[in-house]
Design a protein around this motif. Structure first.
Motif, PDB file in Angstrom:
ATOM      1  N   ASP A 310       0.796  -1.229   0.000  1.00 40.53           N
ATOM      2  CA  ASP A 310       0.000   0.000   0.000  1.00 40.53           C
ATOM      3  C   ASP A 310       0.830   1.281   0.000  1.00 40.53           C
ATOM      4  OD1 ASP A 310      -2.225  -1.561  -0.030  1.00 40.53           O
ATOM      5  OD2 ASP A 310      -2.687  -1.341   2.105  1.00 40.53           O
ATOM      6  N   SER A 311       1.923   1.296   0.754  1.00 40.37           N
ATOM      7  CA  SER A 311       2.732   2.522   0.802  1.00 40.37           C
ATOM      8  C   SER A 311       3.316   2.831  -0.572  1.00 40.37           C
ATOM      9  CB  SER A 311       3.862   2.378   1.836  1.00 40.37           C
ATOM     10  OG  SER A 311       4.740   1.320   1.477  1.00 40.37           O
ATOM     11  N   GLN A 312       3.701   1.805  -1.290  1.00 38.03           N
ATOM     12  CA  GLN A 312       4.236   2.005  -2.639  1.00 38.03           C
ATOM     13  C   GLN A 312       3.137   2.493  -3.591  1.00 38.03           C
ATOM     14  OE1 GLN A 312       5.804  -1.495  -4.781  1.00 38.03           O
ATOM     15  NE2 GLN A 312       7.692  -0.319  -5.065  1.00 38.03           N
ATOM     16  N   VAL A 313       1.930   1.995  -3.400  1.00 34.06           N
ATOM     17  CA  VAL A 313       0.796   2.455  -4.205  1.00 34.06           C
ATOM     18  C   VAL A 313       0.564   3.948  -3.983  1.00 34.06           C
ATOM     19  CG1 VAL A 313      -1.685   2.235  -4.615  1.00 34.06           C
ATOM     20  CG2 VAL A 313      -0.308   0.186  -4.205  1.00 34.06           C
ATOM     21  N   GLU A 314       0.644   4.379  -2.731  1.00 36.38           N
ATOM     22  CA  GLU A 314       0.474   5.803  -2.418  1.00 36.38           C
ATOM     23  C   GLU A 314       1.546   6.645  -3.096  1.00 36.38           C
ATOM     24  OE1 GLU A 314       0.033   6.881   1.663  1.00 36.38           O
ATOM     25  OE2 GLU A 314      -1.255   5.172   2.102  1.00 36.38           O
ATOM     26  N   HIS A 315       2.783   6.173  -3.048  1.00 37.84           N
ATOM     27  CA  HIS A 315       3.878   6.895  -3.690  1.00 37.84           C
ATOM     28  C   HIS A 315       3.651   6.977  -5.204  1.00 37.84           C
ATOM     29  CE1 HIS A 315       6.146   7.400  -0.087  1.00 37.84           C
ATOM     30  NE2 HIS A 315       6.421   6.105   0.077  1.00 37.84           N
ATOM     31  N   LEU A 316       3.163   5.886  -5.791  1.00 39.16           N
ATOM     32  CA  LEU A 316       2.915   5.868  -7.229  1.00 39.16           C
ATOM     33  C   LEU A 316       1.796   6.845  -7.594  1.00 39.16           C
ATOM     34  CD1 LEU A 316       3.359   4.786 -10.041  1.00 39.16           C
ATOM     35  CD2 LEU A 316       1.907   2.820  -9.485  1.00 39.16           C
ATOM     36  N   CYS A 317       0.752   6.846  -6.796  1.00 36.58           N
ATOM     37  CA  CYS A 317      -0.355   7.770  -7.036  1.00 36.58           C
ATOM     38  C   CYS A 317       0.126   9.217  -7.014  1.00 36.58           C
ATOM     39  CB  CYS A 317      -1.451   7.548  -6.001  1.00 36.58           C
ATOM     40  SG  CYS A 317      -2.895   8.605  -6.218  1.00 36.58           S
ATOM     41  N   LYS A 318       0.938   9.569  -6.016  1.00 38.89           N
ATOM     42  CA  LYS A 318       1.459  10.941  -5.897  1.00 38.89           C
ATOM     43  C   LYS A 318       2.402  11.268  -7.057  1.00 38.89           C
ATOM     44  CE  LYS A 318       1.044  11.171  -0.850  1.00 38.89           C
ATOM     45  NZ  LYS A 318       1.762  11.189   0.453  1.00 38.89           N
ATOM     46  N   ALA A 319       3.202  10.292  -7.465  1.00 38.65           N
ATOM     47  CA  ALA A 319       4.125  10.516  -8.583  1.00 38.65           C
ATOM     48  C   ALA A 319       3.350  10.800  -9.866  1.00 38.65           C
ATOM     49  CB  ALA A 319       5.036   9.305  -8.764  1.00 38.65           C
ATOM     50  N   CYS A 320       2.234  10.104 -10.044  1.00 38.62           N
ATOM     51  CA  CYS A 320       1.411  10.331 -11.232  1.00 38.62           C
ATOM     52  C   CYS A 320       0.737  11.701 -11.172  1.00 38.62           C
ATOM     53  CB  CYS A 320       0.351   9.234 -11.364  1.00 38.62           C
ATOM     54  SG  CYS A 320       1.021   7.629 -11.836  1.00 38.62           S
ATOM     55  N   GLU A 321       0.270  12.077 -10.000  1.00 44.19           N
ATOM     56  CA  GLU A 321      -0.404  13.373  -9.837  1.00 44.19           C
ATOM     57  C   GLU A 321       0.526  14.544 -10.139  1.00 44.19           C
ATOM     58  OE1 GLU A 321      -1.827  13.288  -5.863  1.00 44.19           O
ATOM     59  OE2 GLU A 321      -3.648  12.142  -6.341  1.00 44.19           O
ATOM     60  N   SER A 322       1.798  14.374  -9.828  1.00 43.56           N
ATOM     61  CA  SER A 322       2.756  15.470 -10.027  1.00 43.56           C
ATOM     62  C   SER A 322       3.490  15.384 -11.361  1.00 43.56           C
ATOM     63  CB  SER A 322       3.791  15.471  -8.887  1.00 43.56           C
ATOM     64  OG  SER A 322       4.530  14.265  -8.882  1.00 43.56           O
ATOM     65  N   SER A 324       4.388  15.740 -15.171  1.00 49.42           N
ATOM     66  CA  SER A 324       4.115  16.567 -16.352  1.00 49.42           C
ATOM     67  C   SER A 324       4.740  15.864 -17.542  1.00 49.42           C
ATOM     68  CB  SER A 324       4.723  17.954 -16.177  1.00 49.42           C
ATOM     69  OG  SER A 324       4.556  18.720 -17.334  1.00 49.42           O
ATOM     70  N   LEU A 325       3.893  15.413 -18.452  1.00 49.33           N
ATOM     71  CA  LEU A 325       4.390  14.545 -19.515  1.00 49.33           C
ATOM     72  C   LEU A 325       5.298  15.261 -20.513  1.00 49.33           C
ATOM     73  CD1 LEU A 325       1.265  12.325 -20.189  1.00 49.33           C
ATOM     74  CD2 LEU A 325       3.416  11.638 -19.141  1.00 49.33           C
ATOM     75  N   ASP A 326       4.888  16.450 -20.924  1.00 57.59           N
ATOM     76  CA  ASP A 326       5.771  17.187 -21.823  1.00 57.59           C
ATOM     77  C   ASP A 326       5.448  18.676 -21.738  1.00 57.59           C
ATOM     78  OD1 ASP A 326       3.513  17.715 -23.346  1.00 57.59           O
ATOM     79  OD2 ASP A 326       4.013  16.268 -24.903  1.00 57.59           O
ATOM     80  N   ALA A 327       6.175  19.448 -22.487  1.00 58.37           N
ATOM     81  CA  ALA A 327       6.015  20.904 -22.435  1.00 58.37           C
ATOM     82  C   ALA A 327       4.912  21.400 -23.361  1.00 58.37           C
ATOM     83  CB  ALA A 327       7.336  21.572 -22.814  1.00 58.37           C
ATOM     84  N   ASN A 328       4.269  20.477 -24.076  1.00 56.87           N
ATOM     85  CA  ASN A 328       3.276  20.875 -25.072  1.00 56.87           C
ATOM     86  C   ASN A 328       1.845  20.650 -24.606  1.00 56.87           C
ATOM     87  OD1 ASN A 328       5.321  21.500 -26.975  1.00 56.87           O
ATOM     88  ND2 ASN A 328       5.558  19.308 -27.384  1.00 56.87           N
ATOM     89  N   GLY A 329       1.675  20.503 -23.289  1.00 55.40           N
ATOM     90  CA  GLY A 329       0.320  20.324 -22.780  1.00 55.40           C
ATOM     91  C   GLY A 329      -0.296  19.021 -23.210  1.00 55.40           C
ATOM     92  N   CYS A 330       0.483  17.958 -23.191  1.00 57.94           N
ATOM     93  CA  CYS A 330       0.005  16.666 -23.677  1.00 57.94           C
ATOM     94  C   CYS A 330      -1.162  16.143 -22.858  1.00 57.94           C
ATOM     95  CB  CYS A 330       1.144  15.659 -23.639  1.00 57.94           C
ATOM     96  SG  CYS A 330       0.694  14.035 -24.239  1.00 57.94           S
ATOM     97  N   GLY A 331      -1.334  16.620 -21.638  1.00 60.26           N
ATOM     98  CA  GLY A 331      -2.449  16.166 -20.816  1.00 60.26           C
ATOM     99  C   GLY A 331      -1.962  15.515 -19.543  1.00 60.26           C
ATOM    100  N   ALA A 332      -2.862  15.441 -18.594  1.00 69.59           N
ATOM    101  CA  ALA A 332      -2.515  14.865 -17.305  1.00 69.59           C
ATOM    102  C   ALA A 332      -2.413  13.345 -17.391  1.00 69.59           C
ATOM    103  CB  ALA A 332      -3.580  15.262 -16.278  1.00 69.59           C
ATOM    104  N   VAL A 333      -1.748  12.792 -16.389  1.00 74.07           N
ATOM    105  CA  VAL A 333      -1.669  11.343 -16.267  1.00 74.07           C
ATOM    106  C   VAL A 333      -2.817  10.874 -15.384  1.00 74.07           C
ATOM    107  CG1 VAL A 333      -0.325   9.428 -15.337  1.00 74.07           C
ATOM    108  CG2 VAL A 333       0.812  11.247 -16.585  1.00 74.07           C
ATOM    109  N   LYS A 334      -3.542   9.874 -15.856  1.00 79.73           N
ATOM    110  CA  LYS A 334      -4.591   9.252 -15.064  1.00 79.73           C
ATOM    111  C   LYS A 334      -4.013   8.025 -14.360  1.00 79.73           C
ATOM    112  CE  LYS A 334      -8.497  11.499 -16.085  1.00 79.73           C
ATOM    113  NZ  LYS A 334      -9.480  11.988 -15.110  1.00 79.73           N
ATOM    114  N   PHE A 335      -4.389   7.844 -13.106  1.00 82.17           N
ATOM    115  CA  PHE A 335      -3.926   6.698 -12.327  1.00 82.17           C
ATOM    116  C   PHE A 335      -5.151   6.051 -11.689  1.00 82.17           C
ATOM    117  CE2 PHE A 335      -2.840   4.964  -8.121  1.00 82.17           C
ATOM    118  CZ  PHE A 335      -1.873   4.042  -8.477  1.00 82.17           C
ATOM    119  N   ILE A 336      -5.420   4.793 -12.033  1.00 79.96           N
ATOM    120  CA  ILE A 336      -6.596   4.135 -11.458  1.00 79.96           C
ATOM    121  C   ILE A 336      -6.282   2.710 -11.024  1.00 79.96           C
ATOM    122  CG2 ILE A 336      -8.183   5.482 -12.920  1.00 79.96           C
ATOM    123  CD1 ILE A 336      -8.689   2.831 -14.456  1.00 79.96           C
ATOM    124  N   SER A 337      -6.999   2.273 -10.010  1.00 78.45           N
ATOM    125  CA  SER A 337      -7.048   0.855  -9.653  1.00 78.45           C
ATOM    126  C   SER A 337      -8.218   0.282 -10.435  1.00 78.45           C
ATOM    127  CB  SER A 337      -7.282   0.698  -8.147  1.00 78.45           C
ATOM    128  OG  SER A 337      -7.517  -0.650  -7.837  1.00 78.45           O
TER     129      SER A 337
END
Length: 342
Positions: A310-322, A324-337
């Motif tokens: 679970d702790s690793q899942v939390e870290h992964l979720c936060k990493a996805c939330e923060s 930024s895929l590229d400088a061209n506004g490619c879009g946010a990363v979605k993270f789901i179970s």
């Protein structure tokens, strides 16, 4: 009376059909639904969003084509109707002389490597089998071939893995060894208990504009007998074989290692320009917190396993939330179970 059939998004867990073996499963979170109802004329009904032909302006038409391409689902429904009919004629399967209307809907993320197109075709085939009452005359092992042939009609380059997973549903181990194909006309498909699958997580880009823009030469090199590619494909097939064993033993540490190896082999064979920077970055986000990860298909989404809990899942979720895929506004990363479809 009308029919409604559904087919689910597919995640490729290990292997590759070109290598000869694969492990895949369908997920309940995303699906395509096709509806069939009797009607005086045969009608393929466009989707209000995915088959748009009316736009507020020329710039918006161009913007839509640049982001989503020229095609919606109508062509997919038409193609499976043709392939289904021809298969029945060639195999002396009689069809009643009744017409129908086909319509579809889907919530599969666009260009996320989850086989959204083949889900539409699979659901439509299921409707046709039941409308004409011929399900018992077309073996389940052959149905993925029909779906694949419908997509080939449209010039879509694809393999059997996705279609097998969507026809069978749940978790499936597949062996596409040439001996089986030559003798049976299809591979060996083994449905497995979905409870063998550990908690997994899906990462995908909302707007995957850079999903790999350089054409791959891997298939041609494989056909030409390139020893590096042939050796790599054999290793990928072995990964699926070993992964099947790891799943049966619920050895998720080994499964995590094999998922990483699967991606690394693909990266070596295809190269970063083909895979695309956005796709690679999604894998790297998962690996940055110690999770294992690989593409769900050819790119657009990543499946991740957190062996440390679970702790690793939390870290992964936060990493996805923060992220930024590229400088061209490619879009946010979605993270789901997600839930494996049963």
């Amino acid at each position: 009376m009308g029919l409604e059939r559904r087919a689910y998004a597919r995640v490729g867990l290990l292997g590759n059909p070109s290598g000869g073996r694969a492990l895949s499963f369908t997920i309940a979170d995303f699906s395509a639904t096709v509806r069939l109802r009797p009607s005086p004329q045969l009608l393929i009904q466009p989707h209000l969003h995915h088959d748009l032909v009316a736009f507020p302006s020329l710039p918006q038409l161009v913007s839509r084509l640049q982001s989503e391409g020229y095609y919606g689902g109508v062509r997919l429904l038409m193609a499976i109707c043709k392939v289904f009919y021809n298969h029945c004629i060639q195999n002396n399967i009689s069809l009643k002389a009744e017409n129908f209307t086909l319509s579809y809907d889907t919530n599969n993320p666009r260009q996320a490597g989850l086989s959204g197109s083949s889900a539409i075709v699979c659901a439509a085939l299921s409707c046709l089998l039941d409308f004409y009452d011929v399900r018992h005359l077309i073996k389940v092992e052959m149905r993925p071939n029909l779906i694949l042939n419908a997509e080939k009609e449209l010039g879509i380059v694809a393999g059997l893995q996705d279609r097998v997973a969507q026809v069978y549903g749940g978790l499936v181990y597949m062996d596409f060894s040439q001996g089986y194909i030559d003798k049976l006309g299809h591979g060996i498909y083994m449905p497995l208990d979905v409870n063998l699958v550990p908690p997994l997580y899906l990462i995908y880009a909302e707007n995957p504009s850079d999903s790999g823009k350089v054409h791959s030469t891997v298939r041609q090199r494989w056909l030409d007998g390139d020893e590096f590619i042939i050796s790599g494909m054999k290793e990928v097939a072995q990964v699926a074989f070993d992964g099947h064993k790891a799943l049966l033993q619920k050895d998720y540490t080994e499964l995590a290692r094999l998922m990483n190896k699967n991606f690394d082999l693909r990266r070596e064979m295809f190269g970063d320009d083909v895979l695309g920077s956005v796709n690679i970055k999604m894998v790297e986000v998962a690996r940055s917190v110690g999770a294992s990860s690989k593409f769900t298909g050819s790119g657009g989404a990543v499946v991740a396993l957190c062996p440390d809990g679970d702790s690793q899942v939390e870290h992964l979720c936060k990493a996805c939330e923060s992220c930024s895929l590229d400088a061209n506004g490619c879009g946010a990363v979605k993270f789901i179970s997600f839930l494996v479809e049963r």
